[in-house]
Design a protein around this motif. Structure first.
Motif, PDB file in Angstrom:
ATOM      1  N   MET A  81       0.432 -10.414  13.637  1.00 61.61           N
ATOM      2  CA  MET A  81      -0.760  -9.972  12.934  1.00 61.61           C
ATOM      3  C   MET A  81      -0.701  -8.467  12.673  1.00 61.61           C
ATOM      4  O   MET A  81      -1.040  -8.027  11.588  1.00 61.61           O
ATOM      5  CB  MET A  81      -1.989 -10.358  13.766  1.00 61.61           C
ATOM      6  N   LYS A  82      -0.279  -7.704  13.667  1.00 61.35           N
ATOM      7  CA  LYS A  82      -0.193  -6.255  13.505  1.00 61.35           C
ATOM      8  C   LYS A  82       0.836  -5.895  12.454  1.00 61.35           C
ATOM      9  O   LYS A  82       0.640  -4.982  11.661  1.00 61.35           O
ATOM     10  CB  LYS A  82       0.157  -5.590  14.829  1.00 61.35           C
ATOM     11  N   TYR A  83       1.964  -6.609  12.442  1.00 60.86           N
ATOM     12  CA  TYR A  83       3.007  -6.330  11.468  1.00 60.86           C
ATOM     13  C   TYR A  83       2.549  -6.676  10.052  1.00 60.86           C
ATOM     14  O   TYR A  83       2.900  -5.980   9.101  1.00 60.86           O
ATOM     15  CB  TYR A  83       4.286  -7.099  11.813  1.00 60.86           C
ATOM     16  N   MET A  85      -0.546  -6.486   8.947  1.00 59.11           N
ATOM     17  CA  MET A  85      -1.460  -5.414   8.533  1.00 59.11           C
ATOM     18  C   MET A  85      -0.674  -4.157   8.169  1.00 59.11           C
ATOM     19  O   MET A  85      -0.991  -3.487   7.189  1.00 59.11           O
ATOM     20  CB  MET A  85      -2.469  -5.112   9.646  1.00 59.11           C
ATOM     21  N   LEU A  86       0.349  -3.850   8.956  1.00 58.43           N
ATOM     22  CA  LEU A  86       1.174  -2.677   8.690  1.00 58.43           C
ATOM     23  C   LEU A  86       1.896  -2.831   7.351  1.00 58.43           C
ATOM     24  O   LEU A  86       1.950  -1.895   6.554  1.00 58.43           O
ATOM     25  CB  LEU A  86       2.182  -2.468   9.823  1.00 58.43           C
ATOM     26  N   LEU A  87       2.445  -4.020   7.110  1.00 53.51           N
ATOM     27  CA  LEU A  87       3.131  -4.287   5.849  1.00 53.51           C
ATOM     28  C   LEU A  87       2.167  -4.174   4.667  1.00 53.51           C
ATOM     29  O   LEU A  87       2.487  -3.569   3.642  1.00 53.51           O
ATOM     30  CB  LEU A  87       3.760  -5.681   5.875  1.00 53.51           C
ATOM     31  N   LEU A  88       0.970  -4.726   4.812  1.00 53.92           N
ATOM     32  CA  LEU A  88      -0.037  -4.643   3.753  1.00 53.92           C
ATOM     33  C   LEU A  88      -0.408  -3.192   3.465  1.00 53.92           C
ATOM     34  O   LEU A  88      -0.517  -2.789   2.298  1.00 53.92           O
ATOM     35  CB  LEU A  88      -1.283  -5.446   4.137  1.00 53.92           C
ATOM     36  N   MET A  89      -0.577  -2.401   4.493  1.00 51.69           N
ATOM     37  CA  MET A  89      -0.918  -0.987   4.299  1.00 51.69           C
ATOM     38  C   MET A  89       0.221  -0.245   3.598  1.00 51.69           C
ATOM     39  O   MET A  89      -0.021   0.586   2.723  1.00 51.69           O
ATOM     40  CB  MET A  89      -1.252  -0.334   5.638  1.00 51.69           C
ATOM     41  N   CYS A  90       1.472  -0.558   3.950  1.00 56.15           N
ATOM     42  CA  CYS A  90       2.620   0.091   3.302  1.00 56.15           C
ATOM     43  C   CYS A  90       2.693  -0.281   1.821  1.00 56.15           C
ATOM     44  O   CYS A  90       2.964   0.566   0.975  1.00 56.15           O
ATOM     45  CB  CYS A  90       3.916  -0.294   4.013  1.00 56.15           C
ATOM     46  N   VAL A  91       2.448  -1.543   1.519  1.00 55.73           N
ATOM     47  CA  VAL A  91       2.472  -1.994   0.128  1.00 55.73           C
ATOM     48  C   VAL A  91       1.372  -1.306  -0.669  1.00 55.73           C
ATOM     49  O   VAL A  91       1.595  -0.825  -1.779  1.00 55.73           O
ATOM     50  CB  VAL A  91       2.345  -3.531   0.043  1.00 55.73           C
ATOM     51  N   LEU A  92       0.174  -1.266  -0.113  1.00 57.83           N
ATOM     52  CA  LEU A  92      -0.937  -0.607  -0.807  1.00 57.83           C
ATOM     53  C   LEU A  92      -0.664   0.882  -0.997  1.00 57.83           C
ATOM     54  O   LEU A  92      -0.985   1.441  -2.055  1.00 57.83           O
ATOM     55  CB  LEU A  92      -2.238  -0.822  -0.046  1.00 57.83           C
ATOM     56  N   LEU A  93      -0.063   1.515  -0.030  1.00 59.73           N
ATOM     57  CA  LEU A  93       0.282   2.929  -0.147  1.00 59.73           C
ATOM     58  C   LEU A  93       1.311   3.138  -1.249  1.00 59.73           C
ATOM     59  O   LEU A  93       1.180   4.042  -2.068  1.00 59.73           O
ATOM     60  CB  LEU A  93       0.814   3.468   1.185  1.00 59.73           C
ATOM     61  N   ALA A  94       2.332   2.275  -1.287  1.00 60.09           N
ATOM     62  CA  ALA A  94       3.373   2.390  -2.312  1.00 60.09           C
ATOM     63  C   ALA A  94       2.790   2.168  -3.706  1.00 60.09           C
ATOM     64  O   ALA A  94       3.121   2.879  -4.656  1.00 60.09           O
ATOM     65  CB  ALA A  94       4.492   1.394  -2.033  1.00 60.09           C
ATOM     66  N   VAL A  95       1.927   1.178  -3.844  1.00 59.94           N
ATOM     67  CA  VAL A  95       1.297   0.905  -5.140  1.00 59.94           C
ATOM     68  C   VAL A  95       0.420   2.081  -5.548  1.00 59.94           C
ATOM     69  O   VAL A  95       0.436   2.503  -6.704  1.00 59.94           O
ATOM     70  CB  VAL A  95       0.489  -0.407  -5.089  1.00 59.94           C
ATOM     71  N   GLY A  96      -0.330   2.619  -4.625  1.00 62.80           N
ATOM     72  CA  GLY A  96      -1.191   3.761  -4.923  1.00 62.80           C
ATOM     73  C   GLY A  96      -0.401   4.974  -5.355  1.00 62.80           C
ATOM     74  O   GLY A  96      -0.771   5.681  -6.296  1.00 62.80           O
ATOM     75  N   CYS A  97       0.728   5.214  -4.718  1.00 67.57           N
ATOM     76  CA  CYS A  97       1.561   6.364  -5.072  1.00 67.57           C
ATOM     77  C   CYS A  97       2.247   6.168  -6.420  1.00 67.57           C
ATOM     78  O   CYS A  97       2.485   7.117  -7.158  1.00 67.57           O
ATOM     79  CB  CYS A  97       2.620   6.602  -3.997  1.00 67.57           C
TER      80      CYS A  97
END
Length: 89
Positions: free
Chosen positions: A1-3, A5-17
């Motif tokens: 579950m933690k991984y 969430m971490l993966l989702l946050m990384c994807v959202l960060l990459a898309v935002g950038c």
């Protein structure tokens, strides 16, 4: 579950950038030139010009229908050729 969430946050960060300063809505309303269909844009402009001439009274209904048909047939030919090339025929 933690991984997850971490993966989702990384994807959202990459898309935002990747979008930089422009909001996502601006990409939808004004896509980059790579995403624009120049054949359709040209077709739409020609059709708008013919319709404008008809509505302003510069052309008769018969002229409007004839020109509109020519524009539509030209667009269909152009798109047909493009589709054949894309399909490798």
């Amino acid at each position: 579950m933690k991984y997850g969430m971490l993966l989702l946050m990384c994807v959202l960060l990459a898309v935002g950038c990747s979008f930089g300063e422009r909001p996502v809505q601006s990409f939808i309303e004004n896509p980059p030139n790579v995403l624009r269909d120049t054949a359709f844009t040209e077709y739409q402009q020609k059709l708008d010009a013919v319709e404008s001439r008809y509505l302003s009274g510069e052309a008769t209904y018969a002229e409007y229908v004839t020109e509109k048909k020519e524009i539509e047939e030209g667009y269909s030919r152009k798109v047909g050729r493009r589709d054949k090339i894309m399909q490798g025929e």
